[in-house]
Scaffold this motif. Structure first.
Motif, short mmCIF file in Angstrom:
data_model
loop_
_atom_site.label_atom_id
_atom_site.label_comp_id
_atom_site.label_asym_id
_atom_site.label_seq_id
_atom_site.Cartn_x
_atom_site.Cartn_y
_atom_site.Cartn_z
N LEU A 145 2.15 1.77 -3.50
CA LEU A 145 1.12 2.31 -4.39
C LEU A 145 0.86 3.78 -4.11
O LEU A 145 0.72 4.58 -5.05
CB LEU A 145 -0.17 1.51 -4.23
CG LEU A 145 -0.15 0.09 -4.80
CD1 LEU A 145 -1.43 -0.64 -4.42
CD2 LEU A 145 0.03 0.12 -6.29
N ILE A 146 0.81 4.16 -2.84
CA ILE A 146 0.54 5.56 -2.49
C ILE A 146 1.69 6.45 -2.94
O ILE A 146 1.47 7.56 -3.44
CB ILE A 146 0.30 5.68 -0.97
CG1 ILE A 146 -1.03 5.04 -0.62
CG2 ILE A 146 0.33 7.14 -0.53
CD1 ILE A 146 -1.26 4.87 0.87
N MET A 155 2.65 8.34 -11.50
CA MET A 155 2.00 7.51 -12.52
C MET A 155 0.80 8.22 -13.14
O MET A 155 0.60 8.15 -14.35
CB MET A 155 1.57 6.17 -11.91
CG MET A 155 2.72 5.36 -11.39
SD MET A 155 3.84 4.92 -12.69
CE MET A 155 3.35 3.27 -12.96
N LEU A 156 0.01 8.89 -12.31
CA LEU A 156 -1.15 9.60 -12.83
C LEU A 156 -0.74 10.75 -13.74
O LEU A 156 -1.35 10.96 -14.80
CB LEU A 156 -2.03 10.11 -11.69
CG LEU A 156 -2.83 9.05 -10.94
CD1 LEU A 156 -3.57 9.68 -9.77
CD2 LEU A 156 -3.79 8.36 -11.88
N SER A 204 3.88 5.87 -5.41
CA SER A 204 4.07 5.93 -6.86
C SER A 204 2.88 6.54 -7.61
O SER A 204 3.01 6.92 -8.77
CB SER A 204 4.34 4.53 -7.40
OG SER A 204 3.22 3.70 -7.21
N MET A 205 1.74 6.64 -6.95
CA MET A 205 0.52 7.09 -7.63
C MET A 205 0.60 8.50 -8.24
O MET A 205 0.18 8.67 -9.39
CB MET A 205 -0.67 7.01 -6.67
CG MET A 205 -2.00 7.21 -7.33
SD MET A 205 -2.44 5.89 -8.46
CE MET A 205 -2.53 4.51 -7.37
N PRO A 206 1.14 9.51 -7.57
CA PRO A 206 1.15 10.84 -8.19
C PRO A 206 1.94 10.88 -9.50
O PRO A 206 1.46 11.43 -10.50
CB PRO A 206 1.81 11.73 -7.14
CG PRO A 206 1.63 11.04 -5.86
CD PRO A 206 1.61 9.59 -6.17
N TRP A 221 0.83 -1.21 0.00
CA TRP A 221 0.00 0.00 0.00
C TRP A 221 0.86 1.25 0.00
O TRP A 221 0.55 2.24 -0.68
CB TRP A 221 -0.96 0.01 1.18
CG TRP A 221 -2.20 -0.78 0.92
CD1 TRP A 221 -2.57 -1.95 1.49
CD2 TRP A 221 -3.23 -0.47 -0.03
NE1 TRP A 221 -3.76 -2.39 0.97
CE2 TRP A 221 -4.19 -1.50 0.04
CE3 TRP A 221 -3.43 0.57 -0.93
CZ2 TRP A 221 -5.32 -1.50 -0.77
CZ3 TRP A 221 -4.57 0.56 -1.71
CH2 TRP A 221 -5.50 -0.46 -1.63
#
Length: 88
Positions: free
Chosen positions: A18-19, A25-26, A21-23, A15
């Motif tokens: 994911l948190i 990746m988006l 890497s999310m910015p 988790w």
């Protein structure tokens, strides 16, 4: 250490990954779609046109989100160190 504790640490790690890497990746996804639409509308089929704006956008996003990323990773590391110190 039981299997449930190991799975808990692994789940928290995934988790956190994911948190964190999310910015980036988006932003990479959004910039890629915008440039793909631009290429489709103008019929410019240059393969290298996508890379430079994506790299710049992801780098800027990483600089802006760096305090959040550091705090998130630090919080996860604190939880892991506390588990090590306490002995689960």
């Amino acid at each position: 250490m039981t299997g449930a504790e190991v799975l808990d640490i692994a789940t928290q790690g995934i988790w956190t990954l994911l948190i964190v890497s999310m910015p980036m990746m988006l932003v990479g996804l959004i910039v890629g779609v915008v440039i793909a639409l631009f290429q489709a509308l103008t019929q410019i089929q240059e393969m290298t046109l996508v890379f430079v704006p994506k790299i710049i956008a992801i780098f800027i996003t990483m600089l802006i989100a760096l305090p959040f990323l550091g705090a998130t990773m630090s919080a996860y590391m604190d939880r892991v160190v506390d588990m090590i110190i306490v002995g689960f």
